[in-house]
Design an enzyme around this catalytic site. Structure first.
Site, PDB file in Angstrom:
ATOM      1  N   SER A  44       0.835  -1.212   0.000  1.00  0.00           N
ATOM      2  CA  SER A  44       0.000   0.000   0.000  1.00  0.00           C
ATOM      3  C   SER A  44       0.864   1.254   0.000  1.00  0.00           C
ATOM      4  O   SER A  44       2.056   1.188   0.294  1.00  0.00           O
ATOM      5  CB  SER A  44      -0.892   0.011   1.244  1.00  0.00           C
ATOM      6  OG  SER A  44      -1.680  -1.142   1.264  1.00  0.00           O
ATOM      7  N   SER A  46       1.824   5.297  -1.838  1.00  0.00           N
ATOM      8  CA  SER A  46       2.042   5.883  -3.170  1.00  0.00           C
ATOM      9  C   SER A  46       3.183   5.208  -3.935  1.00  0.00           C
ATOM     10  O   SER A  46       3.138   5.107  -5.165  1.00  0.00           O
ATOM     11  CB  SER A  46       2.305   7.385  -3.036  1.00  0.00           C
ATOM     12  OG  SER A  46       3.440   7.625  -2.240  1.00  0.00           O
ATOM     13  N   THR A  47       4.218   4.723  -3.240  1.00  0.00           N
ATOM     14  CA  THR A  47       5.322   4.058  -3.946  1.00  0.00           C
ATOM     15  C   THR A  47       4.824   2.740  -4.552  1.00  0.00           C
ATOM     16  O   THR A  47       5.144   2.413  -5.702  1.00  0.00           O
ATOM     17  CB  THR A  47       6.507   3.798  -2.987  1.00  0.00           C
ATOM     18  OG1 THR A  47       6.664   4.929  -2.135  1.00  0.00           O
ATOM     19  CG2 THR A  47       7.783   3.553  -3.751  1.00  0.00           C
ATOM     20  N   GLY A 113       2.410   1.641   7.944  1.00  0.00           N
ATOM     21  CA  GLY A 113       1.052   1.771   8.431  1.00  0.00           C
ATOM     22  C   GLY A 113       0.505   3.186   8.451  1.00  0.00           C
ATOM     23  O   GLY A 113      -0.559   3.421   9.014  1.00  0.00           O
ATOM     24  N   GLY A 115      -0.884   4.385   6.071  1.00  0.00           N
ATOM     25  CA  GLY A 115      -2.170   4.180   5.379  1.00  0.00           C
ATOM     26  C   GLY A 115      -3.129   3.301   6.160  1.00  0.00           C
ATOM     27  O   GLY A 115      -4.251   3.059   5.704  1.00  0.00           O
ATOM     28  N   GLU A 121      -0.679  -5.878   5.366  1.00  0.00           N
ATOM     29  CA  GLU A 121       0.703  -5.763   4.869  1.00  0.00           C
ATOM     30  C   GLU A 121       1.587  -6.810   5.549  1.00  0.00           C
ATOM     31  O   GLU A 121       2.383  -7.485   4.901  1.00  0.00           O
ATOM     32  CB  GLU A 121       1.241  -4.345   5.131  1.00  0.00           C
ATOM     33  CG  GLU A 121       0.593  -3.295   4.243  1.00  0.00           C
ATOM     34  CD  GLU A 121       0.825  -1.854   4.703  1.00  0.00           C
ATOM     35  OE1 GLU A 121       0.383  -0.954   3.983  1.00  0.00           O
ATOM     36  OE2 GLU A 121       1.420  -1.634   5.772  1.00  0.00           O
TER      37      GLU A 121
HETATM   38  C1  5RP Z   1       0.701   2.151   4.214  1.00  0.00           C
HETATM   39  C2  5RP Z   1       2.169   1.963   4.228  1.00  0.00           C
HETATM   40  C3  5RP Z   1       2.941   2.590   3.133  1.00  0.00           C
HETATM   41  O1  5RP Z   1       3.678   1.595   2.461  1.00  0.00           O
HETATM   42  C4  5RP Z   1       3.862   3.628   3.711  1.00  0.00           C
HETATM   43  O2  5RP Z   1       3.081   4.564   4.428  1.00  0.00           O
HETATM   44  C5  5RP Z   1       4.672   4.360   2.617  1.00  0.00           C
HETATM   45  O3  5RP Z   1       3.806   5.134   1.846  1.00  0.00           O
HETATM   46  P1  5RP Z   1       4.326   6.021   0.631  1.00  0.00           P
HETATM   47  O4  5RP Z   1       4.887   5.063  -0.378  1.00  0.00           O
HETATM   48  O5  5RP Z   1       3.094   6.740   0.145  1.00  0.00           O
HETATM   49  O6  5RP Z   1       5.365   6.966   1.159  1.00  0.00           O
HETATM   50  O7  5RP Z   1       2.731   1.340   5.098  1.00  0.00           O
HETATM   51  O8  5RP Z   1       0.065   1.527   5.295  1.00  0.00           O
END
Ligand code: 5RP
Length: 235
Positions: A44, A46-47, A113, A115, A121
């Site tokens: 989860s 954006s990456t 986490g 998100g 995950e």
């Molecule tokens: C979501 C996560 C995401 O992988 C983490 O927050 C990184 O997010 P981003 O790639 O948007 O920086 O653990 O629960």
């Protein structure tokens, strides 16, 4: 028969993607690893979303037979939008997984986490043969807890009991994560609350100590997992 709806077709990433240049580089690196027939665990954030787009492009161009098991509803909807076929843990075990992280320390331990999807995950990372954590260089820290609190998913009726247990473990700040676009606390995909928790010190047993409090569903600490960390610079 298809639904006559534009909800999935018009789905967009919900926020600005910060540090996009580093994220884009690791996304391309991950997409290059996909092989025909792979079952992929899809993390989860954006990456992971950028990696999914790069993978979907390869699937379309090279007619690859790939299936995805997503860790969140959001990424599951993006799989549908991008034409990446879905499967479940009832039918398949992921050959490998990719996911982002909020912090990575020198021992490859993580905080995840942001998100709120850390339960699935962790389930997917534990179920996958190989796990790649894809981050831009802003995520590298000397010590876990430097930039992010530890998110902890809690069964709602256990809230106060868990708060007491977390204080006993040394938590110096515990916040009930508020929802955006809804009054009151955020409700996780599993119907639970999320506490964002800061500690002076996060020792090697902290993940297990937190999990042992009755009412804790999962925490965003990933300590001692067998992870491959891919880092890309934002410059
Ligand atoms: C979501 C996560 C995401 O992988 C983490 O927050 C990184 O997010 P981003 O790639 O948007 O920086 O653990 O629960």
């Amino acid at each position: 028969m298809d639904w006559q709806s534009s909800l999935i077709k018009n789905l967009e990433w919900s926020a600005e993607i910060i540090n996009i240049s580093g994220k884009q580089k690791v996304a391309e690196e991950i997409a290059a690893k996909v092989k025909d027939g792979d079952i992929l665990g899809v993390g989860s954030g954006s990456t992971a979303y950028l990696a999914l787009i790069a993978i979907a492009n390869r699937i379309k161009k090279e007619k690859l037979n790939v299936k995805a098991i997503p860790t969140s509803l959001e990424l599951s909807m993006f799989c549908s939008k991008l034409g990446v076929p879905l499967t479940t843990l009832f039918e398949n075990k992921p050959d490998w997984l990719f996911d982002g992280a909020d912090e990575v320390d020198p021992n490859n331990s993580l905080i995840k986490g942001r998100g709120g999807a850390m339960f699935k995950e962790k389930l997917l990372i534990s179920s996958s043969e190989v796990s790649y954590i894809i981050v831009d260089d802003s995520k590298m820290v000397n010590k876990l807890g430097t930039n992010f609190p530890v998110p902890i998913e809690v069964f709602p009726q256990a809230l106060l009991y868990v708060e007491k247990g977390l204080k006993e473990l040394g938590a110096n700040s515990i916040a009930l994560r508020p929802a955006k676009g809804k009054d009151g606390p955020i409700i996780s995909e599993n119907g639970n609350f999320i506490l964002d928790c800061k500690f002076d010190e996060i020792g090697s047993s902290m993940e297990k100590d937190i999990k042992s409090i009755t009412g804790v569903i999962e925490s965003g600490l990933f300590i001692g997992y067998n992870l491959n960390i891919l880092v890309a610079s934002n410059t």
